[in-house]
Design a protein around this motif. Structure first.
Motif, short mmCIF file in Angstrom:
data_model
loop_
_atom_site.label_atom_id
_atom_site.label_comp_id
_atom_site.label_asym_id
_atom_site.label_seq_id
_atom_site.Cartn_x
_atom_site.Cartn_y
_atom_site.Cartn_z
N LYS A 1 1.07 -1.21 -0.14
CA LYS A 1 -0.21 -0.08 0.01
C LYS A 1 0.82 1.19 -0.05
CE LYS A 1 -4.17 -1.82 2.29
NZ LYS A 1 -4.90 -2.00 3.69
N LYS A 2 2.04 1.15 0.74
CA LYS A 2 2.97 2.56 0.97
C LYS A 2 3.46 2.72 -0.52
CE LYS A 2 6.65 4.01 4.02
NZ LYS A 2 7.29 3.82 5.17
N ARG A 3 3.93 1.56 -1.02
CA ARG A 3 4.57 1.79 -2.50
C ARG A 3 3.68 2.28 -3.43
NH1 ARG A 3 5.45 -3.63 -3.35
NH2 ARG A 3 6.35 -4.46 -1.20
N ASP A 4 2.47 1.92 -3.42
CA ASP A 4 1.30 2.29 -4.41
C ASP A 4 0.97 4.05 -4.16
OD1 ASP A 4 1.05 -0.03 -5.56
OD2 ASP A 4 -0.64 -0.62 -4.32
N LEU A 5 0.93 4.23 -2.89
CA LEU A 5 0.80 5.67 -2.40
C LEU A 5 2.04 6.57 -2.97
CD1 LEU A 5 -0.67 5.74 1.10
CD2 LEU A 5 -1.30 7.13 -0.80
N GLU A 6 3.28 5.97 -2.71
CA GLU A 6 4.36 6.93 -3.25
C GLU A 6 4.39 6.64 -4.73
OE1 GLU A 6 7.87 4.76 -1.55
OE2 GLU A 6 7.39 5.48 0.61
N LYS A 7 3.93 5.78 -5.30
CA LYS A 7 3.91 5.66 -6.92
C LYS A 7 2.96 6.67 -7.44
CE LYS A 7 3.83 2.18 -10.59
NZ LYS A 7 3.60 0.88 -10.93
N LYS A 8 1.82 6.83 -6.71
CA LYS A 8 0.82 7.81 -7.21
C LYS A 8 1.32 9.00 -6.96
CE LYS A 8 -3.41 5.07 -6.74
NZ LYS A 8 -4.66 4.72 -5.80
N GLN A 9 1.86 9.41 -5.71
CA GLN A 9 2.39 10.70 -5.42
C GLN A 9 3.63 11.17 -6.46
OE1 GLN A 9 3.80 10.63 -1.45
NE2 GLN A 9 1.59 10.71 -0.55
N LYS A 10 4.24 10.13 -6.75
CA LYS A 10 5.47 10.46 -7.98
C LYS A 10 4.61 10.97 -8.93
CE LYS A 10 9.25 7.85 -5.85
NZ LYS A 10 10.25 6.67 -6.19
N GLU A 11 3.75 10.10 -9.70
CA GLU A 11 3.24 10.39 -10.82
C GLU A 11 2.39 11.71 -10.85
OE1 GLU A 11 0.33 7.30 -11.55
OE2 GLU A 11 2.03 5.70 -12.22
N GLU A 12 1.93 12.11 -9.76
CA GLU A 12 1.09 13.25 -9.50
C GLU A 12 2.14 14.40 -9.56
OE1 GLU A 12 -1.50 13.50 -6.30
OE2 GLU A 12 -2.96 11.89 -7.05
N ALA A 13 3.27 14.26 -8.79
CA ALA A 13 4.42 15.34 -8.92
C ALA A 13 5.03 15.47 -10.21
CB ALA A 13 5.24 15.02 -7.92
N LYS B 1 3.25 14.83 -13.34
CA LYS B 1 2.31 15.47 -13.98
C LYS B 1 2.38 16.93 -13.65
CE LYS B 1 -1.07 11.94 -14.73
NZ LYS B 1 -2.44 11.43 -14.61
N ALA B 2 2.74 17.36 -12.33
CA ALA B 2 2.46 18.88 -12.18
C ALA B 2 3.61 19.59 -12.64
CB ALA B 2 2.41 18.99 -10.47
N LYS B 3 4.81 18.78 -12.56
CA LYS B 3 6.08 19.48 -13.03
C LYS B 3 5.94 19.58 -14.58
CE LYS B 3 10.97 18.99 -12.19
NZ LYS B 3 11.92 18.10 -11.60
N THR B 4 5.43 18.61 -15.36
CA THR B 4 5.33 18.68 -16.60
C THR B 4 4.24 19.86 -16.93
OG1 THR B 4 3.78 16.68 -16.54
CG2 THR B 4 6.02 16.41 -17.45
N ALA B 5 3.29 19.85 -16.43
CA ALA B 5 2.16 20.95 -16.58
C ALA B 5 2.78 22.39 -16.36
CB ALA B 5 0.96 20.74 -15.89
N GLN B 6 3.72 22.37 -15.31
CA GLN B 6 4.31 23.76 -15.06
C GLN B 6 5.30 24.01 -16.19
OE1 GLN B 6 6.06 23.71 -11.24
NE2 GLN B 6 4.64 24.61 -10.08
N THR B 7 6.19 23.00 -16.47
CA THR B 7 7.03 23.52 -17.80
C THR B 7 6.25 23.63 -18.99
OG1 THR B 7 7.12 20.83 -17.89
CG2 THR B 7 9.04 21.81 -16.65
N GLN B 8 5.45 22.96 -19.15
CA GLN B 8 4.49 23.43 -20.55
C GLN B 8 3.92 24.83 -20.42
OE1 GLN B 8 2.28 20.57 -22.19
NE2 GLN B 8 3.85 19.02 -22.41
N LYS B 9 3.47 25.18 -19.21
CA LYS B 9 2.96 26.33 -19.02
C LYS B 9 3.85 27.47 -19.05
CE LYS B 9 -0.73 28.32 -15.82
NZ LYS B 9 -0.77 28.19 -14.29
N ALA B 10 4.89 27.17 -18.67
CA ALA B 10 6.15 28.07 -18.69
C ALA B 10 6.63 28.21 -20.29
CB ALA B 10 7.24 27.43 -18.16
#
Length: 199
Positions: free
Chosen positions: A171-183, A185-194
């Motif tokens: 469960k912990k690994r799944d949570l960390e994986k989801k958080q990494k994916e979200e992070a 996505k957020a980073k790619t979204a910021q770079t594209q926005k920039a």
């Protein structure tokens, strides 16, 4: 003869009793017993009979004169035995009872084969212990598989703890994986926005 201070005198004056002397002594004892019996001395008679019985047991042999001695019931049993035991030569005078002598018994072939078939093989102590050990091991394994032994219970408890820990780790690994994916996505979204790109 050895020279010196000490000499061995063992066996020099050995004297063995003649059978004639033994027979004469027995006759005297028998006459004495009869004389006492005629006088009515019952107590001494019983003692004499016990002594005579002891002598018979010690000598292990029967003579012709022994059939005359004894009381009424003993006379009848001894006379019957003497008729059956009489044999040719000196075999009726000398009776040998060797407790160490093993007499061979004749067996029929059919009974011998049946005995061999019906008889279980004799195992040595070590073989029996080995078989017993194997049986005990198999019994323990069976109980262990059913979970009835202390060790099996401890193993099952340990397994339950390990399963729980693994589930929590998954469960912990799944949570960390989801958080990494979200992070990510957020980073790619910021770079594209920039960069000014629209998605």
């Amino acid at each position: 003869m050895p020279r010196g201070k000490y000499t061995n005198h063992k066996g020099r004056n050995r004297r063995f009793t003649n059978p004639e002397e033994l027979e004469e002594q027995r006759r005297k004892d028998e006459q004495e017993r009869r004389w006492r019996q005629q006088r009515g001395d019952e107590s001494s008679e019983s003692e004499e009979e016990e002594d005579e019985a002891d002598k018979k047991k010690a000598s292990g042999s029967k003579t012709r004169g022994d059939d005359d001695s004894g009381s009424g019931s003993e006379d009848s049993s001894e006379s019957e035995n003497s008729d059956e035991e009489k044999a040719k030569g000196v075999s009726n005078l000398i009776k040998i009872e060797n407790p160490n002598r093993v007499q061979k018994k004749v067996k029929k072939l059919s009974t011998l084969n049946e005995d061999l078939v019906s008889q279980k093989p004799q195992l040595s102590r070590r073989e029996r212990e080995e078989i017993e050990k194997q049986r005990a091991q198999a019994h323990y394994q069976k109980l262990h598989a059913e979970g009835k032994t202390e060790q099996a219970r401890a193993d099952l408890a340990r397994l339950a703890i390990i399963k729980q820990q693994r589930e929590e780790a998954a469960k912990k690994r799944d949570l960390e994986k989801k958080q990494k994916e979200e992070a990510l996505k957020a980073k790619t979204a910021q770079t594209q926005k920039a960069l000014g790109k629209k998605t």
